[in-house]
Scaffold this motif. Structure first.
Motif, PDB file in Angstrom:
ATOM      1  N   MET A 165       0.822  -1.189   0.000  1.00  0.00           N
ATOM      2  CA  MET A 165       0.000   0.000   0.000  1.00  0.00           C
ATOM      3  C   MET A 165       0.866   1.253   0.000  1.00  0.00           C
ATOM      4  O   MET A 165       0.527   2.244  -0.620  1.00  0.00           O
ATOM      5  N   PHE A 166       2.006   1.204   0.709  1.00  0.00           N
ATOM      6  CA  PHE A 166       2.892   2.364   0.789  1.00  0.00           C
ATOM      7  C   PHE A 166       3.444   2.733  -0.587  1.00  0.00           C
ATOM      8  O   PHE A 166       3.605   3.909  -0.912  1.00  0.00           O
ATOM      9  N   GLN A 167       3.725   1.711  -1.421  1.00  0.00           N
ATOM     10  CA  GLN A 167       4.286   1.965  -2.750  1.00  0.00           C
ATOM     11  C   GLN A 167       3.295   2.706  -3.643  1.00  0.00           C
ATOM     12  O   GLN A 167       3.686   3.593  -4.405  1.00  0.00           O
ATOM     13  N   GLN A 168       2.011   2.368  -3.528  1.00  0.00           N
ATOM     14  CA  GLN A 168       1.007   3.075  -4.320  1.00  0.00           C
ATOM     15  C   GLN A 168       0.872   4.525  -3.867  1.00  0.00           C
ATOM     16  O   GLN A 168       0.659   5.419  -4.687  1.00  0.00           O
ATOM     17  N   ILE A 169       1.016   4.774  -2.576  1.00  0.00           N
ATOM     18  CA  ILE A 169       0.937   6.141  -2.063  1.00  0.00           C
ATOM     19  C   ILE A 169       2.119   6.958  -2.578  1.00  0.00           C
ATOM     20  O   ILE A 169       1.963   8.123  -2.979  1.00  0.00           O
ATOM     21  N   VAL A 170       3.301   6.360  -2.602  1.00  0.00           N
ATOM     22  CA  VAL A 170       4.483   7.058  -3.117  1.00  0.00           C
ATOM     23  C   VAL A 170       4.296   7.389  -4.592  1.00  0.00           C
ATOM     24  O   VAL A 170       4.584   8.520  -5.035  1.00  0.00           O
ATOM     25  N   ILE A 171       3.808   6.448  -5.367  1.00  0.00           N
ATOM     26  CA  ILE A 171       3.577   6.685  -6.798  1.00  0.00           C
ATOM     27  C   ILE A 171       2.522   7.768  -6.994  1.00  0.00           C
ATOM     28  O   ILE A 171       2.678   8.652  -7.838  1.00  0.00           O
TER      29      ILE A 171
ATOM     30  N   CYS B  65       1.815  10.208  -4.938  1.00  0.00           N
ATOM     31  CA  CYS B  65       2.421  11.496  -4.560  1.00  0.00           C
ATOM     32  C   CYS B  65       3.290  12.026  -5.689  1.00  0.00           C
ATOM     33  O   CYS B  65       3.239  13.218  -6.006  1.00  0.00           O
ATOM     34  N   PHE B  66       4.110  11.162  -6.288  1.00  0.00           N
ATOM     35  CA  PHE B  66       4.935  11.594  -7.419  1.00  0.00           C
ATOM     36  C   PHE B  66       4.064  12.092  -8.563  1.00  0.00           C
ATOM     37  O   PHE B  66       4.365  13.106  -9.196  1.00  0.00           O
ATOM     38  N   LEU B  67       2.984  11.385  -8.836  1.00  0.00           N
ATOM     39  CA  LEU B  67       2.087  11.784  -9.907  1.00  0.00           C
ATOM     40  C   LEU B  67       1.441  13.131  -9.619  1.00  0.00           C
ATOM     41  O   LEU B  67       1.429  14.023 -10.477  1.00  0.00           O
ATOM     42  N   VAL B  68       0.942  13.314  -8.405  1.00  0.00           N
ATOM     43  CA  VAL B  68       0.286  14.572  -8.039  1.00  0.00           C
ATOM     44  C   VAL B  68       1.287  15.723  -8.066  1.00  0.00           C
ATOM     45  O   VAL B  68       1.016  16.794  -8.626  1.00  0.00           O
ATOM     46  N   PHE B  69       2.465  15.527  -7.471  1.00  0.00           N
ATOM     47  CA  PHE B  69       3.461  16.589  -7.453  1.00  0.00           C
ATOM     48  C   PHE B  69       3.991  16.890  -8.852  1.00  0.00           C
ATOM     49  O   PHE B  69       4.252  18.051  -9.181  1.00  0.00           O
ATOM     50  N   GLY B  70       4.126  15.880  -9.681  1.00  0.00           N
ATOM     51  CA  GLY B  70       4.589  16.104 -11.051  1.00  0.00           C
ATOM     52  C   GLY B  70       3.597  16.921 -11.863  1.00  0.00           C
ATOM     53  O   GLY B  70       3.966  17.873 -12.544  1.00  0.00           O
ATOM     54  N   VAL B  71       2.318  16.569 -11.769  1.00  0.00           N
ATOM     55  CA  VAL B  71       1.290  17.322 -12.492  1.00  0.00           C
ATOM     56  C   VAL B  71       1.178  18.736 -11.932  1.00  0.00           C
ATOM     57  O   VAL B  71       1.081  19.719 -12.677  1.00  0.00           O
ATOM     58  N   ALA B  72       1.222  18.873 -10.599  1.00  0.00           N
ATOM     59  CA  ALA B  72       1.108  20.196  -9.978  1.00  0.00           C
ATOM     60  C   ALA B  72       2.299  21.076 -10.367  1.00  0.00           C
ATOM     61  O   ALA B  72       2.113  22.265 -10.677  1.00  0.00           O
ATOM     62  N   PHE B  73       3.507  20.529 -10.369  1.00  0.00           N
ATOM     63  CA  PHE B  73       4.682  21.305 -10.747  1.00  0.00           C
ATOM     64  C   PHE B  73       4.598  21.751 -12.204  1.00  0.00           C
ATOM     65  O   PHE B  73       4.929  22.896 -12.536  1.00  0.00           O
ATOM     66  N   THR B  74       4.143  20.853 -13.078  1.00  0.00           N
ATOM     67  CA  THR B  74       4.017  21.198 -14.488  1.00  0.00           C
ATOM     68  C   THR B  74       3.001  22.307 -14.690  1.00  0.00           C
ATOM     69  O   THR B  74       3.258  23.281 -15.406  1.00  0.00           O
ATOM     70  N   LEU B  75       1.837  22.162 -14.065  1.00  0.00           N
ATOM     71  CA  LEU B  75       0.804  23.192 -14.207  1.00  0.00           C
ATOM     72  C   LEU B  75       1.254  24.516 -13.591  1.00  0.00           C
ATOM     73  O   LEU B  75       0.982  25.594 -14.143  1.00  0.00           O
TER      74      LEU B  75
END
Length: 119
Positions: free
Chosen positions: A1-7, A9-19
């Motif tokens: 479950m922890f691995q999915q949360i890390v992925i 977070c990376f996805l959310v932060f990546g999209v947020a940084f790009t936008l």
């Protein structure tokens, strides 16, 4: 479950940084549209003729064939290094012979379809 949360977070932060980066560049970039900025620039000269000309599709076929064979033959170098370290393993050799046969078959097909002829 922890691995999915890390992925996630990376996805959310990546999209947020790009936008955020795109939004800041749109807000902070200066806009001063002039007539000269819309002109085509070719080596400091005024362009001759219309910008939309027709190219033969043969140029595209040559480019695609070059990229395919260039990228595929780039796999030969790592194979040669790996094969040089383990000469007794014939599986590597047979695998590369199959790979080269597939490449050669693609080349023969392109030749048969006259994709390599220049008219």
């Amino acid at each position: 479950m922890f691995q999915q949360i890390v992925i996630a977070c990376f996805l959310v932060f990546g999209v947020a940084f790009t936008l955020l980066a795109l939004g800041l560049s749109w807000l902070l970039s200066p806009t001063n549209p002039t007539e000269g900025k819309g002109l085509t620039f070719e080596s400091g000269m005024e362009p001759l003729g219309p910008p939309w000309i027709r190219y033969r599709s043969g140029f595209f076929v040559y480019a695609v064939l070059y990229v395919v064979f260039d990228i595929e033959t780039a796999f030969l170098y790592p194979w040669a290094i790996a094969y040089g370290k383990s000469v007794t393993n014939w599986f590597f050799f047979a695998e590369m012979l199959i790979f080269i046969a597939i490449l050669f078959g693609g080349l023969l097909y392109a030749w048969k379809e006259k994709a390599l002829s220049w008219h």
